[in-house]
Motif scaffolding. Structure first.
Motif, short mmCIF file in Angstrom:
data_model
loop_
_atom_site.label_atom_id
_atom_site.label_comp_id
_atom_site.label_asym_id
_atom_site.label_seq_id
_atom_site.Cartn_x
_atom_site.Cartn_y
_atom_site.Cartn_z
N GLY A 195 -26.30 61.09 17.18
CA GLY A 195 -27.33 61.03 16.16
C GLY A 195 -28.55 61.89 16.36
N GLY A 196 -28.76 62.40 17.57
CA GLY A 196 -29.94 63.22 17.83
C GLY A 196 -29.90 64.59 17.21
N CYS A 197 -28.70 65.07 16.88
CA CYS A 197 -28.56 66.42 16.35
C CYS A 197 -27.27 66.51 15.53
CB CYS A 197 -28.56 67.43 17.49
SG CYS A 197 -28.56 69.15 16.95
N ILE A 198 -27.38 66.41 14.22
CA ILE A 198 -26.22 66.47 13.33
C ILE A 198 -26.51 67.43 12.18
CG2 ILE A 198 -24.75 65.18 11.72
CD1 ILE A 198 -25.32 62.65 13.32
N LEU A 199 -25.70 68.47 12.06
CA LEU A 199 -25.78 69.39 10.92
C LEU A 199 -24.66 69.02 9.95
CD1 LEU A 199 -27.07 72.09 9.76
CD2 LEU A 199 -25.05 73.23 10.75
N ILE A 200 -25.04 68.76 8.71
CA ILE A 200 -24.05 68.37 7.71
C ILE A 200 -24.34 69.08 6.39
CG2 ILE A 200 -25.39 66.29 7.08
CD1 ILE A 200 -22.69 64.91 6.48
N LYS A 201 -23.28 69.47 5.71
CA LYS A 201 -23.42 70.12 4.43
C LYS A 201 -23.98 69.12 3.42
CE LYS A 201 -20.04 72.92 3.55
NZ LYS A 201 -18.70 73.43 3.14
N ARG A 202 -25.01 69.54 2.70
CA ARG A 202 -25.68 68.62 1.76
C ARG A 202 -24.69 68.03 0.75
NH1 ARG A 202 -31.12 68.54 -0.12
NH2 ARG A 202 -31.30 67.35 -2.05
N GLU A 203 -23.79 68.87 0.25
CA GLU A 203 -22.81 68.43 -0.75
C GLU A 203 -21.89 67.36 -0.17
OE1 GLU A 203 -19.23 70.40 -3.50
OE2 GLU A 203 -20.25 71.59 -1.95
N VAL A 204 -21.51 67.54 1.09
CA VAL A 204 -20.64 66.57 1.75
C VAL A 204 -21.35 65.23 1.91
CG1 VAL A 204 -19.48 66.02 3.94
CG2 VAL A 204 -19.25 68.30 2.92
N LEU A 205 -22.60 65.28 2.34
CA LEU A 205 -23.39 64.04 2.49
C LEU A 205 -23.49 63.30 1.17
CD1 LEU A 205 -25.08 62.27 4.37
CD2 LEU A 205 -27.07 63.67 3.81
N ALA A 206 -23.71 64.04 0.09
CA ALA A 206 -23.79 63.43 -1.24
C ALA A 206 -22.45 62.82 -1.65
CB ALA A 206 -24.24 64.47 -2.27
N ASN A 207 -21.36 63.51 -1.33
CA ASN A 207 -20.03 63.05 -1.74
C ASN A 207 -19.59 61.76 -1.07
OD1 ASN A 207 -19.78 65.21 -3.48
ND2 ASN A 207 -18.49 66.43 -2.12
N ILE A 208 -20.10 61.51 0.14
CA ILE A 208 -19.71 60.27 0.83
C ILE A 208 -20.66 59.11 0.50
CG2 ILE A 208 -18.66 61.53 2.73
CD1 ILE A 208 -21.13 60.56 4.43
N GLY A 209 -21.63 59.38 -0.37
CA GLY A 209 -22.57 58.33 -0.77
C GLY A 209 -23.94 58.45 -0.15
N GLY A 210 -24.19 59.57 0.55
CA GLY A 210 -25.50 59.80 1.15
C GLY A 210 -25.77 58.87 2.32
N ILE A 211 -27.02 58.87 2.76
CA ILE A 211 -27.43 58.00 3.86
C ILE A 211 -27.23 56.53 3.49
CG2 ILE A 211 -29.37 57.32 5.35
CD1 ILE A 211 -28.35 60.09 5.96
N ALA A 212 -27.29 56.23 2.21
CA ALA A 212 -27.11 54.85 1.74
C ALA A 212 -25.76 54.28 2.15
CB ALA A 212 -27.26 54.79 0.22
#
Length: 370
Positions: free
Chosen positions: A201-218
């Motif tokens: 968790g200290g260092c994670i690079l993620i594609k914004r579109e991918v994060l949105a597709n899985i439901g975001g941080i929520a």
């Protein structure tokens, strides 16, 4: 005879770990150096901060000097009661942002709520989730982005180098990563065909579109072990992920005494076992089998037991040597691996005990529901 059989079983398990193709104990999964980038996507570095006045000035100075053409820092002040906000104001101006965090919503873990607010204000194509205690190298963003593009990763995570200044850090920190690698072999995480998934968790690079597709941080809003939960969400959704080690991206958070390290592990150990007492029972027996029984055999007056115990202890130590070498601490510490295993077992039992009696996990002054 029972002790002999148990020691033989312990030896076979250690040999299996030593020869397993996943190479779980090796520390050779080093973050590759950067390669040339055909395009420079914008990266939003989201940093959740709660009472980080001791480390923030040091880490902000470094993140603001990284060698990357297009990035923004979004610092979320998570209701700090110290000088965190003032320090952030001293260092961050346009195009960077400081978000005064709102009180945590019911059902959300504090860090997740802070990240949510940061991501909402991000404008980059990629999101770099970075803890406030992380010192980035000049090349860190370039390394992460170029690796993601070159290997077609949708998420790249780094297990940063942790502090090993004090005796207790030297004793317990390498083992923390060692045990993590055994539970989540990095080689398997990078394999698209394997279900194993984890992140740091200290260092994670993620594609914004991918994060949105899985439901975001929520999608992981209440998770205590949020990094692993995020990795599982991303990989199970069909995306490619990877986890690496890094020496030049490091944490400046110190754990001088055993108390802080104990609290860090015990906070989530029983959560890792999914709050199952059956799993706890098997885990406890397994730790005794692997770390305690060989020592008992070594101390035995029975020659056969002593020989089996010594060989098992030797193999056990060999598997731990890469962790000790990676952290550049005296090789003598590898000999303490049985004691280290016993301490981690006690931390896990303490975690379960606290859960049983309703003692909620705490982190940075906040209590978390288990």
């Amino acid at each position: 005879m029972i002790l002999i059989y148990l020691c033989i079983l312990s030896l076979l398990l250690w040999i299996l770990l030593l020869l397993h193709p996943d190479q779980r104990y090796l520390f050779n999964d080093i973050l590759p150096k950067k390669s040339s980038l055909g395009e420079i996507p914008k990266v939003s570095v989201v940093i959740p901060c709660r009472n980080e006045e001791l480390v923030l000035e040091t880490t902000l100075k470094k993140i603001l000097k990284v060698d990357y053409a297009d990035y923004e820092v979004i610092l979320v002040d998570d209701c700090s009661t110290d000088s965190t906000y003032k320090i952030a104001k001293d260092y961050l101006d346009t195009p960077h942002k400081i978000i005064p965090g709102k009180e945590v919503l019911e059902g959300w873990a504090g860090k997740m709520w802070a990240l949510q607010q940061g991501v909402e204000n991000a404008t980059g194509e990629w999101i770099l989730l970075s803890d406030a205690d992380i010192i980035h190298s000049d090349q860190s963003i370039s390394q992460l982005v170029s690796l993601a593009f070159r290997e077609n990763y949708d998420m790249v995570s780094v297990m940063v180098s942790l502090s090993t200044k004090s005796f207790w850090e030297k004793l317990l920190v390498p083992a923390f990563v060692y045990f993590f690698k055994i539970l989540y072999p990095f080689k398997a995480i990078r394999n698209k065909k394997r279900k194993v998934a984890a992140a740091a968790g200290g260092c994670i690079l993620i594609k914004r579109e991918v994060l949105a597709n899985i439901g975001g941080i929520a999608a992981i809003h209440g998770e205590l072990i949020d990094d692993v939960a995020l990795a599982k969400k991303v990989k199970s959704s069909g995306y490619n992920i990877s986890l690496w080690l890094a020496k030049d991206i490091c944490s400046v958070r110190d754990y001088v005494g055993v108390k802080d390290l104990w609290a860090m592990v015990a906070r989530s150990a029983f959560t890792e076992l999914k709050y199952s007492y059956i799993r706890l029972l098997f885990c406890t027996f397994g730790m005794c089998l692997l770390f305690l029984f060989p020592v008992i055999c070594v101390l035995s007056s029975n020659t056969m037991l002593m020989c089996f115990g010594l060989v098992t202890y030797l193999v056990m130590t060999i598997t731990y040597l890469p962790a000790v070498k990676f952290y550049d601490i005296p090789l003598l510490f590898a000999l303490f691996i049985p004691l280290i295993g016993l301490l981690y077992m006690l931390m896990t039992l303490d975690s379960a005990l606290k859960y049983t009696f309703g003692i909620r996990a705490k982190w940075k002054g906040r209590s978390y529901k288990n």
